[in-house]
Design an enzyme around this catalytic site. Structure first.
Site, PDB file in Angstrom:
ATOM      1  N   TYR A  38      38.769  72.915  77.295  1.00 49.46           N
ATOM      2  CA  TYR A  38      37.716  71.992  76.828  1.00 49.46           C
ATOM      3  C   TYR A  38      38.042  70.567  77.286  1.00 49.46           C
ATOM      4  O   TYR A  38      37.168  69.859  77.817  1.00 49.46           O
ATOM      5  CB  TYR A  38      37.637  72.078  75.306  1.00 49.46           C
TER       6      TYR A  38
HETATM    7  N1  LIG Z   1      31.583  67.549  67.086  1.00 45.03           N
HETATM    8  C1  LIG Z   1      32.621  66.981  67.628  1.00 45.03           C
HETATM    9  O1  LIG Z   1      33.642  66.732  66.965  1.00 45.03           O
HETATM   10  C2  LIG Z   1      32.608  66.560  69.072  1.00 45.03           C
HETATM   11  C3  LIG Z   1      33.642  65.728  69.532  1.00 45.03           C
HETATM   12  C4  LIG Z   1      33.642  65.322  70.857  1.00 45.03           C
HETATM   13  C5  LIG Z   1      32.631  65.728  71.700  1.00 45.03           C
HETATM   14  N2  LIG Z   1      31.646  66.552  71.241  1.00 45.03           N
HETATM   15  C6  LIG Z   1      30.619  66.937  72.201  1.00 45.03           C
HETATM   16  O2  LIG Z   1      29.362  66.525  71.719  1.00 45.03           O
HETATM   17  C7  LIG Z   1      28.364  67.433  72.163  1.00 45.03           C
HETATM   18  C8  LIG Z   1      27.606  67.967  70.962  1.00 45.03           C
HETATM   19  O3  LIG Z   1      28.524  68.586  70.085  1.00 45.03           O
HETATM   20  P1  LIG Z   1      28.136  69.022  68.610  1.00 45.03           P
HETATM   21  O4  LIG Z   1      29.370  68.925  67.812  1.00 45.03           O
HETATM   22  O5  LIG Z   1      26.900  68.334  68.165  1.00 45.03           O
HETATM   23  O6  LIG Z   1      27.858  70.584  68.886  1.00 45.03           O
HETATM   24  P2  LIG Z   1      26.987  71.651  68.106  1.00 45.03           P
HETATM   25  O7  LIG Z   1      26.737  71.241  66.703  1.00 45.03           O
HETATM   26  O8  LIG Z   1      27.665  72.951  68.375  1.00 45.03           O
HETATM   27  O9  LIG Z   1      25.569  71.601  68.888  1.00 45.03           O
HETATM   28  C9  LIG Z   1      25.547  71.933  70.245  1.00 45.03           C
HETATM   29  C10 LIG Z   1      24.188  71.607  70.821  1.00 45.03           C
HETATM   30  O10 LIG Z   1      24.222  71.933  72.223  1.00 45.03           O
HETATM   31  C11 LIG Z   1      23.284  72.965  72.465  1.00 45.03           C
HETATM   32  N3  LIG Z   1      23.820  73.893  73.441  1.00 45.03           N
HETATM   33  C12 LIG Z   1      25.004  74.559  73.413  1.00 45.03           C
HETATM   34  N4  LIG Z   1      25.114  75.359  74.480  1.00 45.03           N
HETATM   35  C13 LIG Z   1      23.975  75.203  75.184  1.00 45.03           C
HETATM   36  C14 LIG Z   1      23.475  75.784  76.373  1.00 45.03           C
HETATM   37  N5  LIG Z   1      24.165  76.714  77.058  1.00 45.03           N
HETATM   38  N6  LIG Z   1      22.259  75.381  76.814  1.00 45.03           N
HETATM   39  C15 LIG Z   1      21.528  74.470  76.125  1.00 45.03           C
HETATM   40  N7  LIG Z   1      21.939  73.902  74.992  1.00 45.03           N
HETATM   41  C16 LIG Z   1      23.149  74.277  74.526  1.00 45.03           C
HETATM   42  C17 LIG Z   1      23.028  73.637  71.132  1.00 45.03           C
HETATM   43  O11 LIG Z   1      21.774  74.308  71.161  1.00 45.03           O
HETATM   44  P3  LIG Z   1      21.442  75.530  70.117  1.00 45.03           P
HETATM   45  O12 LIG Z   1      21.216  74.883  68.780  1.00 45.03           O
HETATM   46  O13 LIG Z   1      20.181  76.136  70.630  1.00 45.03           O
HETATM   47  O14 LIG Z   1      22.593  76.458  70.139  1.00 45.03           O
HETATM   48  C18 LIG Z   1      23.075  72.418  70.204  1.00 45.03           C
HETATM   49  O15 LIG Z   1      21.886  71.690  70.264  1.00 45.03           O
HETATM   50  C19 LIG Z   1      29.098  68.517  72.954  1.00 45.03           C
HETATM   51  O16 LIG Z   1      29.060  68.204  74.340  1.00 45.03           O
HETATM   52  C20 LIG Z   1      30.496  68.425  72.439  1.00 45.03           C
HETATM   53  O17 LIG Z   1      31.432  68.910  73.368  1.00 45.03           O
HETATM   54  C21 LIG Z   1      31.612  66.975  69.957  1.00 45.03           C
END
Ligand SMILES: NC(=O)c1ccc[n+]([C@@H]2O[C@H](COP(=O)([O-])OP(=O)(O)OC[C@H]3O[C@@H](n4cnc5c(N)ncnc54)[C@H](OP(=O)(O)O)[C@@H]3O)[C@@H](O)[C@H]2O)c1
Length: 240
Positions: free
Chosen positions: A152
């Site tokens: 990741y």
């Molecule tokens: N949460 C954290 O602590 C954190 C920290 C650093 C970076 N990030 C980054 O921030 C971003 C969002 O994270 P999050 O925590 O909000 O994640 P999340 O709650 O798991 O939500 C993920 C989002 O991305 C969409 N998604 C996942 N795979 C996809 C695919 N193959 N095609 C299209 N859409 C897809 C999901 O759609 P569905 O609802 O349809 O599944 C959802 O809208 C990511 O890039 C993650 O790596 C998160």
């Protein structure tokens, strides 16, 4: 006044949903993608429309080049222009080197790296000069912090590197390319281990999606026009 158009890849939940709602509040018309949770995508659209905004959701797997291209075409067909793209869709797979499966390696690279590049490529082809490209990376690009997140972290480091090259590539068109690197943020992605993470953050808590969205909002706005190629970390001091 003409309302600008923003597209959020992965706008149905968590950070992406907060970004979509925030940009709608800022006056953008919104197209958002999702892959697995149509109900959550519909909730985001309904909330935006209820506030007097304009939004629609498109099912488009970020691992599928054709679906990404078709989603951008739909957004442009609907709104007639594209000013801001936020590439937020991302997946997390964890494991130590000896146990990490090739399927998980491919899934992370397909969505977090290849999907990001393809989304930017498709969106910029329709973007007006002076537009904004914003990626959602991760503070793990700076410091992995644990032994199970190396793939990741690698994917998010690739994104941080990508924005520097693309910033140069797109500078002649005054399109800025920047990367927001959140630290632990309260979403479905972190739900299972939120308590353990909290203890590791110097500020003593995890972030809220709306805090990440507020930074995206600023980068998407007029005042951020001189910043490009930057990776901005917002993580409660986690990587310090
Ligand atoms: N949460 C954290 O602590 C954190 C920290 C650093 C970076 N990030 C980054 O921030 C971003 C969002 O994270 P999050 O925590 O909000 O994640 P999340 O709650 O798991 O939500 C993920 C989002 O991305 C969409 N998604 C996942 N795979 C996809 C695919 N193959 N095609 C299209 N859409 C897809 C999901 O759609 P569905 O609802 O349809 O599944 C959802 O809208 C990511 O890039 C993650 O790596 C998160």
């Amino acid at each position: 006044m003409e309302r600008k158009v923003a597209m959020v890849f992965g706008g149905s939940r968590g950070i992406g949903a907060a970004v979509a709602r925030r940009l709608a509040r800022d006056g953008f018309r919104l197209a958002l993608t999702y892959v697995s949770q149509p109900d959550r995508a519909r909730d985001v659209v309904d909330a935006i429309v209820a506030q007097g905004g304009e939004a629609f959701a498109i099912r488009a797997d970020s691992a599928d080049a054709a679906a990404i291209g078709a989603a951008v075409e739909q957004a442009v067909a609907r709104f007639g222009q594209l000013d801001v793209v936020v590439v937020n869709a991302g997946v997390l797979r964890v494991g130590r080197l000896h146990e990490f499966r090739i399927e998980d390696l491919d899934a992370v690279l397909d969505v977090n790296v290849r999907g990001v590049y393809l989304a930017i490529q498709a969106a910029v082809a329709h973007m007006r000069d002076g537009g904004r490209v914003i990626t959602i990376g991760s503070n793990t690009a700076v410091r992995a912090s644990n032994p199970i997140g190396s793939v990741y972290a690698m994917s998010k480091a690739a994104v941080a590197s990508l924005v520097t090259g693309l910033a140069l590539d797109l500078a002649p068109r005054r399109i800025t390319v920047n990367n927001i690197q959140p630290g632990p943020t309260e979403t479905d992605m972190t739900a299972s281990h939120i308590e353990q993470i909290k203890a590791l953050v110097p500020l003593g808590r995890v972030g809220r999606p709306d805090e990440i969205a507020a930074l995206v909002s600023w980068v998407a706005g007029e005042e951020a026009g001189y910043m490009t190629g930057a990776s901005l970390t917002i993580d409660g001091g986690y990587v310090l």
